[in-house]
Design a protein around this motif. Structure first.
Motif, PDB file in Angstrom:
ATOM      1  N   CYS A  18     -12.826   3.191   2.952  1.00 28.51           N
ATOM      2  CA  CYS A  18     -11.901   3.769   2.054  1.00 28.51           C
ATOM      3  C   CYS A  18     -10.563   3.665   2.478  1.00 28.51           C
ATOM      4  O   CYS A  18      -9.735   4.361   1.734  1.00 28.51           O
ATOM      5  N   ALA A  19     -10.449   3.570   3.655  1.00 20.86           N
ATOM      6  CA  ALA A  19      -8.962   3.319   4.108  1.00 20.86           C
ATOM      7  C   ALA A  19      -8.245   4.724   4.396  1.00 20.86           C
ATOM      8  O   ALA A  19      -7.110   4.904   4.205  1.00 20.86           O
ATOM      9  N   THR A  20      -9.263   5.561   4.681  1.00 16.51           N
ATOM     10  CA  THR A  20      -8.939   7.139   4.451  1.00 16.51           C
ATOM     11  C   THR A  20      -8.485   7.318   5.887  1.00 16.51           C
ATOM     12  O   THR A  20      -9.282   6.950   6.801  1.00 16.51           O
ATOM     13  N   PRO A  21      -7.253   7.711   6.428  1.00 13.87           N
ATOM     14  CA  PRO A  21      -7.014   8.111   7.891  1.00 13.87           C
ATOM     15  C   PRO A  21      -7.894   9.044   8.482  1.00 13.87           C
ATOM     16  O   PRO A  21      -8.117  10.007   7.548  1.00 13.87           O
ATOM     17  N   GLN A  54       0.846  17.391  10.146  1.00 13.05           N
ATOM     18  CA  GLN A  54       2.231  17.964   9.789  1.00 13.05           C
ATOM     19  C   GLN A  54       3.457  17.121  10.297  1.00 13.05           C
ATOM     20  O   GLN A  54       4.420  17.080  10.064  1.00 13.05           O
ATOM     21  N   GLN A  55       3.144  16.387  11.485  1.00 10.79           N
ATOM     22  CA  GLN A  55       4.077  15.762  12.139  1.00 10.79           C
ATOM     23  C   GLN A  55       4.110  14.277  12.150  1.00 10.79           C
ATOM     24  O   GLN A  55       5.311  13.423  12.219  1.00 10.79           O
ATOM     25  N   LEU A  56       2.913  13.657  11.856  1.00  7.14           N
ATOM     26  CA  LEU A  56       2.742  12.291  12.013  1.00  7.14           C
ATOM     27  C   LEU A  56       3.017  11.870  10.796  1.00  7.14           C
ATOM     28  O   LEU A  56       2.622  11.892   9.682  1.00  7.14           O
ATOM     29  N   ASP A  57       3.838  10.666  10.502  1.00  5.31           N
ATOM     30  CA  ASP A  57       4.543   9.963   9.408  1.00  5.31           C
ATOM     31  C   ASP A  57       3.136   9.451   8.592  1.00  5.31           C
ATOM     32  O   ASP A  57       2.356   8.971   9.135  1.00  5.31           O
ATOM     33  N   GLU A  58       3.432   9.846   7.178  1.00 12.51           N
ATOM     34  CA  GLU A  58       2.475   9.192   6.401  1.00 12.51           C
ATOM     35  C   GLU A  58       2.370   7.860   6.396  1.00 12.51           C
ATOM     36  O   GLU A  58       1.198   7.211   6.266  1.00 12.51           O
ATOM     37  N   ASN A  59       3.120   7.091   6.396  1.00  9.76           N
ATOM     38  CA  ASN A  59       2.891   5.537   6.370  1.00  9.76           C
ATOM     39  C   ASN A  59       2.241   5.144   7.790  1.00  9.76           C
ATOM     40  O   ASN A  59       1.531   4.325   7.802  1.00  9.76           O
ATOM     41  N   ILE A  60       2.526   5.844   8.945  1.00  7.67           N
ATOM     42  CA  ILE A  60       1.546   5.599  10.125  1.00  7.67           C
ATOM     43  C   ILE A  60       0.104   5.963   9.868  1.00  7.67           C
ATOM     44  O   ILE A  60      -0.842   5.055  10.186  1.00  7.67           O
TER      45      ILE A  60
END
Length: 107
Positions: A18-21, A54-60
């Motif tokens: 599902c492409a869920t991080p 909290q710190q890792l960019d959402e796009n990443i």
């Protein structure tokens, strides 16, 4: 897979498809399914989880999820498992001298 040293949860495959991080603890064999820090986030501590959230960019995170999805669909579907089973059974039949013509029928 458990005898080989690992038994990944079906939920791992479902989330990746599902492409869920995904954030996971570390266990033997995980790197054979998804590439750490590219397709999955590995957490060694609560701090690692908090950092990812909290710190890792959402796009990443989204890119990691997309790569995990691609990997699962290319290498870890039910069709892939069926192909592996068939290949292993044929190999076992060859090793025991039992060819396809002498195979026992499945009923």
């Amino acid at each position: 897979m458990i005898r080989a040293g690992h038994g990944p949860s079906v939920r791992l495959f479902e989330a990746a498809a599902c492409a869920t991080p995904i954030i996971s603890d570390c266990w033997d064999g995980l790197g054979a399914l998804l590439e750490p820090n590219r397709e999955i986030i590995l957490a060694h501590s609560t701090g690692d989880v908090l950092h990812a959230l909290q710190q890792l960019d959402e796009n990443i995170r989204q890119a990691m999820g997309a790569r995990a999805r691609q990997r699962i669909l290319e290498q870890h579907t039910a069709a892939h498992r069926a192909e592996t089973l068939e290949r292993e059974l044929k190999g076992a039949m060859r090793r025991t001298g039992r060819g396809p013509s002498t195979a026992l029928p499945f009923h």
